[in-house]
Design a protein around this motif. Structure first.
Motif, mmCIF file in Angstrom:
data_model
loop_
_atom_site.group_PDB
_atom_site.id
_atom_site.type_symbol
_atom_site.label_atom_id
_atom_site.label_comp_id
_atom_site.label_asym_id
_atom_site.label_seq_id
_atom_site.Cartn_x
_atom_site.Cartn_y
_atom_site.Cartn_z
ATOM 1 N N LEU A 10 0.824 -1.211 0.000
ATOM 2 C CA LEU A 10 0.000 0.000 0.000
ATOM 3 C C LEU A 10 0.862 1.266 0.000
ATOM 4 N N ILE A 11 1.809 1.365 0.938
ATOM 5 C CA ILE A 11 2.528 2.634 1.080
ATOM 6 C C ILE A 11 3.676 2.777 0.084
ATOM 7 N N TYR A 12 4.211 1.665 -0.381
ATOM 8 C CA TYR A 12 5.350 1.761 -1.305
ATOM 9 C C TYR A 12 4.904 1.713 -2.763
ATOM 10 N N LYS A 13 4.138 0.702 -3.113
ATOM 11 C CA LYS A 13 3.780 0.503 -4.517
ATOM 12 C C LYS A 13 2.575 1.340 -4.959
ATOM 13 N N ILE A 14 1.643 1.590 -4.044
ATOM 14 C CA ILE A 14 0.431 2.325 -4.428
ATOM 15 C C ILE A 14 0.524 3.814 -4.076
ATOM 16 N N ILE A 15 0.756 4.112 -2.795
ATOM 17 C CA ILE A 15 0.809 5.516 -2.362
ATOM 18 C C ILE A 15 2.160 6.153 -2.663
ATOM 19 N N GLY A 16 3.222 5.377 -2.504
ATOM 20 C CA GLY A 16 4.566 5.919 -2.707
ATOM 21 C C GLY A 16 4.953 6.897 -1.614
ATOM 22 N N TYR A 17 4.648 6.537 -0.348
ATOM 23 C CA TYR A 17 4.872 7.416 0.798
ATOM 24 C C TYR A 17 6.332 7.866 0.888
ATOM 25 N N ARG A 18 6.545 9.184 0.753
ATOM 26 C CA ARG A 18 7.866 9.822 0.862
ATOM 27 C C ARG A 18 8.930 9.127 -0.009
ATOM 28 N N LYS A 19 8.469 8.579 -1.089
ATOM 29 C CA LYS A 19 9.372 7.808 -1.957
ATOM 30 C C LYS A 19 10.458 8.689 -2.565
ATOM 31 N N ARG A 20 10.106 9.902 -2.910
ATOM 32 C CA ARG A 20 11.100 10.797 -3.508
ATOM 33 C C ARG A 20 12.179 11.163 -2.483
ATOM 34 N N VAL A 21 11.763 11.370 -1.225
ATOM 35 C CA VAL A 21 12.732 11.677 -0.168
ATOM 36 C C VAL A 21 13.670 10.492 0.046
ATOM 37 N N VAL A 22 13.107 9.293 0.116
ATOM 38 C CA VAL A 22 13.909 8.088 0.320
ATOM 39 C C VAL A 22 14.893 7.898 -0.825
ATOM 40 N N ARG A 23 14.415 8.057 -2.055
ATOM 41 C CA ARG A 23 15.288 7.870 -3.227
ATOM 42 C C ARG A 23 16.424 8.881 -3.220
ATOM 43 N N ARG A 24 16.107 10.124 -2.890
ATOM 44 C CA ARG A 24 17.142 11.166 -2.855
ATOM 45 C C ARG A 24 18.173 10.875 -1.767
ATOM 46 N N ASN A 25 17.691 10.494 -0.577
ATOM 47 C CA ASN A 25 18.599 10.178 0.526
ATOM 48 C C ASN A 25 19.552 9.042 0.165
ATOM 49 N N LEU A 26 19.005 7.993 -0.436
ATOM 50 C CA LEU A 26 19.828 6.844 -0.804
ATOM 51 C C LEU A 26 20.823 7.193 -1.902
ATOM 52 N N THR A 27 20.391 7.991 -2.860
ATOM 53 C CA THR A 27 21.264 8.360 -3.969
ATOM 54 C C THR A 27 22.410 9.254 -3.490
ATOM 55 N N LEU A 28 22.105 10.152 -2.572
ATOM 56 C CA LEU A 28 23.152 10.995 -2.005
ATOM 57 C C LEU A 28 24.144 10.171 -1.191
ATOM 58 N N SER A 29 23.633 9.202 -0.455
ATOM 59 C CA SER A 29 24.471 8.408 0.434
ATOM 60 C C SER A 29 25.318 7.374 -0.293
ATOM 61 N N PHE A 30 24.811 6.899 -1.417
ATOM 62 C CA PHE A 30 25.507 5.836 -2.154
ATOM 63 C C PHE A 30 25.634 6.210 -3.631
ATOM 64 N N PRO A 31 26.408 7.260 -3.931
ATOM 65 C CA PRO A 31 26.531 7.708 -5.326
ATOM 66 C C PRO A 31 27.184 6.675 -6.231
ATOM 67 N N GLU A 32 27.902 5.725 -5.628
ATOM 68 C CA GLU A 32 28.589 4.703 -6.422
ATOM 69 C C GLU A 32 27.658 3.586 -6.884
ATOM 70 N N LYS A 33 26.434 3.545 -6.334
ATOM 71 C CA LYS A 33 25.503 2.467 -6.670
ATOM 72 C C LYS A 33 24.634 2.830 -7.871
ATOM 73 N N SER A 34 24.276 1.811 -8.634
ATOM 74 C CA SER A 34 23.396 2.007 -9.790
ATOM 75 C C SER A 34 21.972 2.254 -9.309
ATOM 76 N N LEU A 35 21.125 2.711 -10.217
ATOM 77 C CA LEU A 35 19.727 2.960 -9.872
ATOM 78 C C LEU A 35 19.053 1.672 -9.419
ATOM 79 N N GLU A 36 19.368 0.549 -10.058
ATOM 80 C CA GLU A 36 18.761 -0.719 -9.678
ATOM 81 C C GLU A 36 19.188 -1.142 -8.278
ATOM 82 N N GLU A 37 20.439 -0.892 -7.924
ATOM 83 C CA GLU A 37 20.914 -1.200 -6.571
ATOM 84 C C GLU A 37 20.211 -0.314 -5.534
ATOM 85 N N ILE A 38 20.028 0.959 -5.890
ATOM 86 C CA ILE A 38 19.305 1.881 -5.004
ATOM 87 C C ILE A 38 17.874 1.399 -4.786
#
Length: 297
Positions: free
Chosen positions: A34-62
């Motif tokens: 419900l919250i991840y696949k349908i609502i996408g609760y704070r998904k953009r914040v989570v994606r940004r945080n992970l991308t900033l923290s792990f710039p060496e990882k691919s999008l699929e790894e993120i």
């Protein structure tokens, strides 16, 4: 209105707390969808945080870390509610403290102590430590606007003899307790994102330059209270182990920011090992000095 919201919500919260484990984690799996696949609760914040923290990882790894995080996020929320129906014996089976003798030594030495932790794994269940140590235990927190839910949180978190201290009144209360030579344990989640004042302390966190919360260090140095880091690891679903690492026994003798730096380094080490267990929904990098991430987002 606050009372009405609480009255409507409470039966659902109580009902969740009474679910058997198989049903609780089955519900967690449904909430995940419900919250991840349908609502996408704070998904953009989570994606940004992970991308900033792990710039060496691919999008699929993120995305893989992201999916694991949301599963864990749903678990710990429902586990917090489950605390309402736990006995002390059951809680001690699920949250264990292998080197609690370090804390016992502080009591023998007539010292209070501070626990610094991040929003990692079951930081809520860390409060159950209060029932296993002789110190009077307090956790600093930000009061909830709805006074009925605030009382509810006090009740849940206080079930195992831990008390909450408003962060707005913490210094005066700690000063009073230390003046009276009370032996207390103070728990602080020290990975909060403070204001971006240029006079604040800025340093890297997960490779990103951000303002860093220094409240725990300032309290420790002012009252010379020993500081430990709590390393919480997930053994399996619903079971955790918390180990304590001494940061400083005599904070008044430490260099400026030494305690904060040590805590941050220990937290980073924890996160890099198992990033899915950190609370990525917090906008931890809202004041960061960082380049545009549009390509990965």
């Amino acid at each position: 209105m606050q009372l009405l919201v609480f009255i409507v919500s409470y039966p659902f919260l109580w009902g969740i707390s009474r679910l058997p484990n198989w049903a609780l984690y089955g519900l967690s799996d449904v909430v995940y969808v419900l919250i991840y696949k349908i609502i996408g609760y704070r998904k953009r914040v989570v994606r940004r945080n992970l991308t900033l923290s792990f710039p060496e990882k691919s999008l699929e790894e993120i995305k893989q870390i992201e999916r694991k995080f949301y599963h864990h996020f749903c678990d710990i929320f429902l586990e917090m509610l489950k605390t309402m129906s736990f006995s002390q014996k059951e809680m001690q089976r699920r949250m264990v403290f292998p080197n609690k003798e370090l804390l016992d030594r502080f009591y023998q030495n007539k010292q209070s102590f501070i626990i610094m932790c991040g929003h990692y794994n079951s930081y809520e269940w860390l409060l159950s430590l209060a029932a296993q140590i002789p110190h009077t235990s307090y956790a600093l927190y930000t009061p909830i606007t709805n006074k009925y839910f605030d009382r509810f949180i006090h009740k849940i978190r206080g079930k195992f003899h831990s008390y909450l201290l408003s962060r707005y009144k913490a210094i005066e209360e700690i000063r009073k307790q230390q003046h009276n030579q009370e032996l207390c344990a103070y728990g602080l989640a020290s990975d909060q994102s403070p204001s971006s004042s240029p006079k604040g302390y800025w340093r890297t966190f997960m490779g990103v330059m951000v303002p860093v919360f220094t409240g725990a260090e300032r309290i420790a140095k002012q009252f010379n209270i020993p500081v430990v880091f709590c390393d919480i690891q997930k053994i399996k679903r619903g079971y955790y182990e918390a180990t304590f690492v001494l940061i400083s026994e005599y904070p008044a003798q430490t260099a400026e920011h030494q305690i904060t730096d040590t805590f941050t380094e220990l937290l980073e080490e924890q996160i890099r090992k198992k990033p899915e267990y950190y609370l990525w929904t917090h906008n931890r990098f809202k004041h960061s000095k960082q380049e545009d991430l549009s390509k990965k987002l």
